[in-house]
Design a protein around this motif. Structure first.
Motif, PDB file in Angstrom:
ATOM      1  N   ASP A 145       0.825  -1.216   0.000  1.00 12.22           N
ATOM      2  CA  ASP A 145       0.000   0.000   0.000  1.00 12.22           C
ATOM      3  C   ASP A 145       0.853   1.257   0.000  1.00 12.22           C
ATOM      4  O   ASP A 145       0.641   2.186   0.777  1.00 12.22           O
ATOM      5  N   MET A 146       1.822   1.274  -0.899  1.00 10.27           N
ATOM      6  CA  MET A 146       2.724   2.411  -1.032  1.00 10.27           C
ATOM      7  C   MET A 146       2.518   3.059  -2.404  1.00 10.27           C
ATOM      8  O   MET A 146       2.675   2.395  -3.433  1.00 10.27           O
ATOM      9  N   GLY A 147       2.169   4.329  -2.412  1.00  8.49           N
ATOM     10  CA  GLY A 147       1.991   5.007  -3.686  1.00  8.49           C
ATOM     11  C   GLY A 147       3.287   5.163  -4.451  1.00  8.49           C
ATOM     12  O   GLY A 147       3.303   5.219  -5.681  1.00  8.49           O
ATOM     13  N   HIS A 148       4.381   5.241  -3.723  1.00 11.95           N
ATOM     14  CA  HIS A 148       5.692   5.361  -4.338  1.00 11.95           C
ATOM     15  C   HIS A 148       6.732   5.006  -3.290  1.00 11.95           C
ATOM     16  O   HIS A 148       6.390   4.758  -2.129  1.00 11.95           O
ATOM     17  N   PHE A 149       7.980   4.956  -3.673  1.00  8.60           N
ATOM     18  CA  PHE A 149       9.050   4.750  -2.698  1.00  8.60           C
ATOM     19  C   PHE A 149      10.075   5.854  -2.834  1.00  8.60           C
ATOM     20  O   PHE A 149      10.209   6.481  -3.884  1.00  8.60           O
TER      21      PHE A 149
END
Length: 265
Positions: A145-149
């Motif tokens: 559930d990460m939109g980006h890193f």
């Protein structure tokens, strides 16, 4: 330490991590019946759980939380804002308020012989986190559930023995699929979900000689499938500028409808 995905996907998530003496769950987003069956299959009883660590309040991560808490009195750990959201969810029913324990990102929590470190992620929730787990010399992480890193996330995923990493969607399937425009924008945005390509690129920053297991998870039912996630990530690793190839690691995909293999670290 053992790591097992009881369920992982856009319809429900529940990950077990434990030692001989300590047993925890990361999320409880499927029915209590399914959670307990999964635990029983690996020789653990619901009453033996030492804690449930919640990443965020969306239903696919907390659906079975109320029943587990009522039935077994398991402590629930989440950030303060996430707990506030959980308190307001009538669908979870009644359970003892004292089971709720606030945690802080970047502050370790000791549970039995395990250390759990939450770290911030970007997702459209109140105050979401991912988790890094250590037991002795064994270290794993559950990061979905990460939109980006960014560099912060990369740093928190260094030196792992195993990881369950989000590989939510194929960008082309999502863009040409049936979802309404606003939902496509949400998933593709910085507070949405990691694509297969992004998962592969993130792995290229954290691979090292002692990484043993990579489990791809939280696949979308509508915008991805297991073989595509696997092959896309495999290609990203093989093309990475790090001296490794995908065959150097045990790479597999967690399914939404059945348990993963037991990863022993």
């Amino acid at each position: 330490m053992r790591l097992v995905s009881i369920a992982s996907g856009s319809s429900g998530n529940c990950i077990y991590a434990g030692t001989e003496n300590t047993h925890i769950l990361i999320d409880a987003g499927v029915s209590n019946k399914r959670i307990e069956q999964g635990l029983n299959d690996i020789g653990v009883r619901g009453r033996e759980l030492d804690g449930i660590f919640i990443t965020h309040e969306h239903s696919d991560h907390v659906k079975g939380l109320g029943v587990l808490a009522r039935k077994h009195g398991v402590p629930i750990y989440a950030t303060k804002d996430t707990l506030e959201e959980i308190r307001g969810m009538k669908s979870l029913g009644e359970y003892p308020e004292e089971l709720l324990h606030p945690i802080l990102p970047d502050t370790e929590i000791s549970v039995g012989d395990m250390e759990v470190r939450p770290f911030r992620i970007d997702h459209d929730a109140a105050d979401p986190v991912a988790y890094r787990i250590q037991a002795g010399r064994s270290t794993a992480a559950v990061a979905t559930d990460m939109g980006h890193f960014d560099q912060y996330i990369i740093e928190h995923l260094q030196g792992l023995d195993a990881i369950l990493l989000e590989s939510n969607h194929d960008v082309r399937m999502l863009e040409t699929g049936p979802y309404p425009y606003y939902l496509k924008r949400r998933i593709l945005g910085d507070h949405g979900h990691l694509s297969n390509d992004s998962a592969g690129r993130l792995l290229n920053y954290i691979l090292h000689d002692n990484m043993k297991h990579i489990l791809l998870g939280h696949l979308s039912k509508e915008n991805n499938y297991e073989e595509l996630a696997y092959e896309t990530v495999k290609v990203e690793i093989d093309q990475g500028d790090h001296g490794y190839c995908s065959g150097d690691f045990h790479l597999s995909v967690a399914r939404r409808d059945e348990m993963s293999e037991i990863i022993t670290i």
